[in-house]
Design a protein around this motif. Structure first.
Motif, PDB file in Angstrom:
ATOM      1  N   ILE A  69       0.844  -1.194   0.000  1.00  0.00           N
ATOM      2  CA  ILE A  69       0.000   0.000   0.000  1.00  0.00           C
ATOM      3  C   ILE A  69       0.881   1.247   0.000  1.00  0.00           C
ATOM      4  O   ILE A  69       2.054   1.199   0.371  1.00  0.00           O
ATOM      5  N   GLN A  73      -3.418   5.916   1.287  1.00  0.00           N
ATOM      6  CA  GLN A  73      -4.392   5.013   0.670  1.00  0.00           C
ATOM      7  C   GLN A  73      -5.467   4.617   1.684  1.00  0.00           C
ATOM      8  O   GLN A  73      -5.199   4.412   2.862  1.00  0.00           O
ATOM      9  N   SER A 214       3.785   4.352   3.437  1.00  0.00           N
ATOM     10  CA  SER A 214       3.838   3.270   2.457  1.00  0.00           C
ATOM     11  C   SER A 214       4.478   2.039   3.109  1.00  0.00           C
ATOM     12  O   SER A 214       5.284   2.150   4.033  1.00  0.00           O
TER      13      SER A 214
END
Length: 329
Positions: A69, A73, A214
């Motif tokens: 990811i 997100q 991330s």
């Protein structure tokens, strides 16, 4: 000549024995010499537990275990009808406050016209009183009007002038609307309502869970339809791109190791070696100290954490993998 060679022959066995003894001693030393010290550590990486700030029921799940990811997100979405109702109430309260502020800053046209009519009537009465006083003054000078009537006309003129002043003040007040203090109170009520609405909107925004960074989803503790409370961990994200190696060393093994030094590290899980740079040498707590037996005169030794970050990215490196280094001691 023959008697002189006898001592040399007697020394030859001694030389052979000395050479053999040297070879035996060298072989024993070689076999028993201390070899490189093997230190085992592991791979670690930044890890974040993602949780919700408010309670709700899980309505959507947009990420699963092992998924890569990106920061920002959407991971999941919760539902909380109470928060929706509170937001609607806060929005209505803001509308009421704004309406009150507008009312404090304006006056109805009908009120202004009524005050203008009152002022006109008062001005008409003033003119009549002035005319009456003029007539009474003339008659009084001719002896046709008593002094009492002249005094009454004077009092009527003063009263008419006072009514004009009062009517003018009422008209000014109607045109100006509310006082500055009332306007400040109305503005403060609007600001308070706006803050309450912003808080309710923030609560609604918390129903959508986004990734703070991330990485890879290494843990998920929720299912659809499940009720979750504030602060409960929902996902665990690991940033594999920032992985490092960590080792625990006794302080007597730190000699020669400095920040910025490079180590060759073997990763058995990948059957590969990697070059890493030392980025941290940090003492650990007293619980990590090696205790001497006191019987041999030794002393306690503290344990230190040594971190090293790979110089170049290493494909497949994951937290928990073993890492091995050799120290010549």
């Amino acid at each position: 000549m023959k008697p002189a060679q006898a001592p040399r022959r007697s020394l030859l066995p001694l030389l052979v024995l000395a050479v053999l003894a040297g070879l035996v001693i060298g072989a024993v030393w070689w076999a028993t010499r201390p070899g490189p010290l093997l230190i085992q550590g592991e791979v670690a990486a930044p890890r974040v537990d993602v949780s919700a700030r408010t309670s709700g029921r899980v309505m959507r799940i947009e990420a699963d275990l092992g998924q890569r990811i990106e920061g920002g997100q959407l991971l999941a979405e919760l539902s909380n009808p109470q928060l929706v109702t509170a937001h609607a109430a806060a929005a209505s309260g803001l509308e009421v406050a704004r309406a009150s502020e507008a009312a404090a800053g304006a006056t109805r046209p009908e009120v202004i016209r009524a005050r203008e009519a009152e002022l006109a009537a008062a001005q008409a009465d003033l003119r009549l009183a002035e005319e009456q006083l003029g007539r009474d003054t003339g008659l009084s000078q001719q002896g046709l009007r008593p002094q009492a009537a002249l005094d009454q006309s004077t009092r009527n003129l003063d009263a008419a002038a006072g009514r004009v002043e009062a009517a003018e003040a009422q008209l000014d007040l109607a045109r100006a609307g509310a006082s500055p203090e009332e306007r400040e109170v109305a503005a403060a009520q609007v600001a308070q309502a706006e803050a309450a609405l912003a808080q309710r909107q923030a609560d609604l925004d918390e129903l959508r869970i986004f990734a703070p960074m991330s990485g890879e989803i290494s843990g998920r503790t929720i299912e659809l339809g499940e009720n979750v409370g504030p602060g409960a961990p929902l996902f665990t994200i690991v940033d594999l791109d920032q992985a490092w190696f960590t080792f625990n060393l006794r302080e007597d093994l730190l000699a020669g190791l400095e920040m910025g030094d490079r180590l060759t590290i073997r990763i058995p899980a990948l059957d590969a070696e990697a070059e890493a740079e030392i980025t941290l040498i940090n003492v650990q707590g007293q619980f990590a100290s090696w205790r001497a037996t006191r019987a041999t005169g030794d002393f306690d030794l503290r344990s230190f954490e040594l971190r090293a970050r790979p110089v170049a990215p290493l494909e497949g490196l994951r937290p928990g993998m073993s890492a091995l280094i050799q120290l010549d001691r």
